[in-house]
Design an enzyme around this catalytic site. Structure first.
Site, PDB file in Angstrom:
ATOM      1  N   HIS A   1      40.032  45.257  44.927  1.00  0.00           N
ATOM      2  CA  HIS A   1      39.215  44.036  44.818  1.00  0.00           C
ATOM      3  C   HIS A   1      38.443  44.016  43.498  1.00  0.00           C
ATOM      4  O   HIS A   1      38.501  43.032  42.752  1.00  0.00           O
ATOM      5  CB  HIS A   1      38.245  43.968  46.000  1.00  0.00           C
ATOM      6  CG  HIS A   1      37.378  42.740  45.990  1.00  0.00           C
ATOM      7  ND1 HIS A   1      37.738  41.579  46.629  1.00  0.00           N
ATOM      8  CD2 HIS A   1      36.184  42.486  45.396  1.00  0.00           C
ATOM      9  CE1 HIS A   1      36.803  40.663  46.437  1.00  0.00           C
ATOM     10  NE2 HIS A   1      35.843  41.193  45.683  1.00  0.00           N
ATOM     11  N   GLU A   2      37.730  45.104  43.227  1.00  0.00           N
ATOM     12  CA  GLU A   2      36.892  45.138  42.025  1.00  0.00           C
ATOM     13  C   GLU A   2      37.734  45.209  40.752  1.00  0.00           C
ATOM     14  O   GLU A   2      37.332  44.674  39.717  1.00  0.00           O
ATOM     15  CB  GLU A   2      35.924  46.326  42.090  1.00  0.00           C
ATOM     16  CG  GLU A   2      34.957  46.294  43.261  1.00  0.00           C
ATOM     17  CD  GLU A   2      34.130  45.019  43.330  1.00  0.00           C
ATOM     18  OE1 GLU A   2      33.929  44.376  42.277  1.00  0.00           O
ATOM     19  OE2 GLU A   2      33.699  44.654  44.440  1.00  0.00           O
TER      20      GLU A   2
ATOM     21  N   HIS B   1      38.455  41.669  39.639  1.00  0.00           N
ATOM     22  CA  HIS B   1      37.344  41.098  38.872  1.00  0.00           C
ATOM     23  C   HIS B   1      37.295  41.705  37.468  1.00  0.00           C
ATOM     24  O   HIS B   1      37.133  40.987  36.465  1.00  0.00           O
ATOM     25  CB  HIS B   1      36.006  41.391  39.564  1.00  0.00           C
ATOM     26  CG  HIS B   1      35.814  40.666  40.863  1.00  0.00           C
ATOM     27  ND1 HIS B   1      36.042  39.313  40.997  1.00  0.00           N
ATOM     28  CD2 HIS B   1      35.387  41.104  42.077  1.00  0.00           C
ATOM     29  CE1 HIS B   1      35.776  38.955  42.245  1.00  0.00           C
ATOM     30  NE2 HIS B   1      35.392  40.015  42.915  1.00  0.00           N
TER      31      HIS B   1
END
Length: 344
Positions: free
Chosen positions: A17-18, A21
């Site tokens: 997920h990170e 980003h």
């Protein structure tokens, strides 16, 4: 071992997920202060040569974050304006925010595809595989019957059917089934009360099965069908939480996840692999909801900006996200408390 499995599963999901980003923030030229796995006290950190970002591992493996310039309440004057989040184009900010969600969704689809290859690809269409003898529903339905509707609603996915049964627990189920002879018929399954040491629950005396296929294309189809099925189920859960049909006790936090990981480990390694996909999809779905402090809340402000034709005040937006984060932490504490109570 359950704790190790849980740390590994959450670590993979949070990292993916990170990383979504992070990679899009870097591509857009946004200054990234820190890429962190975990929350709380820092265990260790490092920096790469010619890279401003600090990479860190923190104590509690329940989350992570990518800290970018322009996200805080106070602007950092040391960072050039053209490297702050709010200075980037609308599409660059949109892609940076939604990337984490999309990476979680991609991970889930890849995991489901692998499971389809290894275990066979379920068609996600519920069949009755077992009818308990001498139960009140014995003879009402037969093994091999395909369930095509419940309470007047077409059954598209097994996962959604299971949720419908849970929501109507203790009530008669009006089913439309198709027999092995191809004939459709309407039947009513009556609930059977079960007393487990004073705890009353209900069952219907049937077991569910499914058609399983093998091969690359069948596995690919399974991955996307399973994805759509679970997203539909999650959407219905959120709707029923808001309407009050489901209570907050139906939600799980870290303690609840720990128990699920333990049970999955007992059932076999492939179940742990499935859990990676399932939780990753959950994380992506929850972050897509328009809740302040989550990615969906930030996307909502971008949509508002697009509609009104001008940017929302950065301090106002960040203040709302800060309040939203505090409320989410309170909700997490309540859910965790409920999870602990369920253990006793």
């Amino acid at each position: 071992m359950t704790l190790i499995y849980m740390i590994l599963i959450l670590g993979i999901i949070v990292f993916i997920h990170e990383f979504g980003h992070f990679i899009f923030a870097k591509k857009a030229g946004i200054y990234v202060y820190e890429f962190s796995l975990g929350m709380g006290p820092r265990l260790f950190k490092f920096k790469r040569k010619n890279d401003e970002t600090e990479y860190s591992l923190r104590l509690f493996p329940i989350g992570g974050y990518v800290q970018m310039a322009g996200e805080g309440l106070e602007e950092d004057e040391k960072i050039p304006e053209n490297m702050r989040m709010q200075s980037k184009t609308w599409i660059q900010r949109f892609l940076t925010i939604i990337a984490g969600i999309m990476f979680n969704f991609i991970l889930a689809i890849v995991v489901f595809f692998i499971i389809g290859l290894c275990n066979g690809a379920s068609q996600n269409k519920p069949y009755i595989s077992l009818v308990e003898e001498n139960s009140i529903n014995s003879g009402v339905v037969n093994e091999g019957d395909r369930i095509i509707a419940v309470n007047g609603k077409k059954v598209i996915f097994t996962d959604v059917f299971v949720l419908d049964v849970q929501l109507n627990s203790g009530k008669p189920l009006n089913l439309t089934v198709k027999g092995t002879d191809g004939v459709k018929r309407d039947v009513v399954l009556n609930p059977i009360e079960v007393d487990n040491d004073g705890k009353i629950s209900y069952k219907y005396g049937i077991g569910l099965g499914d058609e399983v296929k093998t091969g690359f294309l069948a596995s690919l189809k399974y991955a996307f069908v399973k994805f759509a099925s679970l997203v539909t189920q999650m959407f219905l859960v959120v709707v029923n939480l808001f309407t009050g049909k489901l209570g907050i006790s139906s939600m799980s936090g870290p303690v609840g996840i720990f128990n699920v990981v333990g049970e999955s480990a007992k059932a076999g390694f492939i179940n742990l692999v499935y859990l990676v996909g399932f939780i990753s999809l959950n994380v992506g779905f929850m972050n897509f909801l328009p809740i302040p402090a989550l990615d969906g809340g930030r996307l909502l402000f971008l949509i508002i900006e697009k509609i009104k034709g001008s940017k929302v005040d950065v301090k106002v937006e960040n203040t709302i996200h800060t309040i939203g984060f505090a409320l989410l932490m309170i909700l997490m504490l309540v859910i965790t408390f409920n999870d602990i109570i369920k253990l006793f």
